[in-house]
Design a protein around this motif. Structure first.
Motif, short mmCIF file in Angstrom:
data_model
loop_
_atom_site.label_atom_id
_atom_site.label_comp_id
_atom_site.label_asym_id
_atom_site.label_seq_id
_atom_site.Cartn_x
_atom_site.Cartn_y
_atom_site.Cartn_z
N LEU A 1 39.95 37.47 40.38
CA LEU A 1 40.13 37.49 41.98
C LEU A 1 40.59 38.68 42.40
CD1 LEU A 1 38.98 36.18 44.09
CD2 LEU A 1 41.27 35.00 44.54
N ARG A 2 41.48 39.09 41.84
CA ARG A 2 42.45 40.55 42.44
C ARG A 2 41.73 41.77 41.49
NH1 ARG A 2 46.64 42.70 44.17
NH2 ARG A 2 46.97 45.07 43.18
N MET A 3 40.92 42.04 40.45
CA MET A 3 39.98 43.24 40.12
C MET A 3 38.76 43.06 40.87
SD MET A 3 40.26 43.18 36.08
CE MET A 3 40.91 41.11 35.48
N ARG A 4 38.17 41.20 41.52
CA ARG A 4 36.99 41.82 42.20
C ARG A 4 37.39 41.75 43.94
NH1 ARG A 4 31.97 42.71 42.41
NH2 ARG A 4 31.16 41.79 43.95
N GLN A 5 38.10 41.45 44.85
CA GLN A 5 38.62 41.56 46.53
C GLN A 5 39.46 42.55 46.45
OE1 GLN A 5 35.67 38.98 46.18
NE2 GLN A 5 36.51 39.14 47.88
N VAL A 6 40.31 42.82 45.12
CA VAL A 6 41.19 43.80 45.65
C VAL A 6 41.06 45.25 45.41
CG1 VAL A 6 43.91 44.21 45.97
CG2 VAL A 6 42.96 42.17 46.06
N GLU A 7 40.46 45.31 43.55
CA GLU A 7 40.42 46.87 43.23
C GLU A 7 38.85 46.61 43.65
OE1 GLU A 7 42.24 46.20 39.52
OE2 GLU A 7 43.75 45.49 40.48
N HIS A 8 37.97 45.67 43.98
CA HIS A 8 36.12 46.06 43.78
C HIS A 8 35.81 46.70 42.87
CE1 HIS A 8 37.41 45.69 48.34
NE2 HIS A 8 38.32 46.78 48.12
N LEU A 9 36.43 46.38 41.91
CA LEU A 9 35.57 46.04 40.51
C LEU A 9 34.22 45.63 40.67
CD1 LEU A 9 38.73 46.05 37.36
CD2 LEU A 9 37.30 48.41 38.86
N GLU A 10 33.52 46.09 39.50
CA GLU A 10 32.02 45.41 39.25
C GLU A 10 32.22 44.63 37.98
OE1 GLU A 10 29.56 46.15 40.64
OE2 GLU A 10 30.53 47.71 41.96
N MET A 11 31.24 43.16 38.12
CA MET A 11 31.80 41.99 37.55
C MET A 11 31.18 42.57 35.86
SD MET A 11 31.02 39.63 38.86
CE MET A 11 31.13 38.42 40.44
N GLY A 12 30.82 43.67 35.35
CA GLY A 12 30.57 43.53 34.08
C GLY A 12 31.86 44.61 33.36
N GLU A 13 32.53 45.85 34.77
CA GLU A 13 33.49 46.34 33.93
C GLU A 13 34.89 44.97 33.86
OE1 GLU A 13 36.33 49.66 35.80
OE2 GLU A 13 34.83 48.93 37.50
#
Length: 128
Positions: free
Chosen positions: A84-96
């Motif tokens: 959740l943090r990687m996606r919502q805060v760091e805005h990483l792509e799903m693949g990453e």
């Protein structure tokens, strides 16, 4: 209106200003929604008001909501919280994210969905 006022000297007075006003408004709304995605504890109302102009109750509610959100995130399982943090805060792509945690994108989507679902369930309990 303030945005348009600030660029008034660059606006062609011959053209209709209405489409430009609509574009500026739309872009500001999109910016606000994006900001809410990265800072979900912020409210849509009163966010831009200087602290002196916001009521003490509104500031206390914002603080309580932010504290609740942090607690709800802390209650998530470690993997859910990390994704959740990687996606919502760091805005990483799903693949990453998938590469980082050593999983497929499908697994990342499932984890993210479950984390969001758990957060929603906690919110429902809080509202009751």
């Amino acid at each position: 209106m303030l945005k348009l006022w600030l660029v008034r000297d660059r606006i062609d007075r011959e053209k209709n200003i209405s489409p430009m006003g609509m574009t500026v408004t739309r872009n500001l709304c999109i910016d606000r929604l994006r900001r809410l995605k990265t800072h979900p504890h912020e409210s849509l109302t009163g966010h831009d008001a200087p602290d002196g102009q916001r009521s003490a109750q509104a500031m206390m509610e914002d603080h309580e909501n932010a504290e609740w959100m942090r607690g709800a995130v802390r209650n998530l399982p470690d993997k859910y919280r990390a994704v959740l943090r990687m996606r919502q805060v760091e805005h990483l792509e799903m693949g990453e994210i998938a590469r980082i945690i050593g999983a497929t994108e499908g697994v990342v989507r499932t984890i993210l969905s479950r984390a969001r679902k758990q957060m929603m369930e906690q919110l429902k309990v809080r509202r009751d």
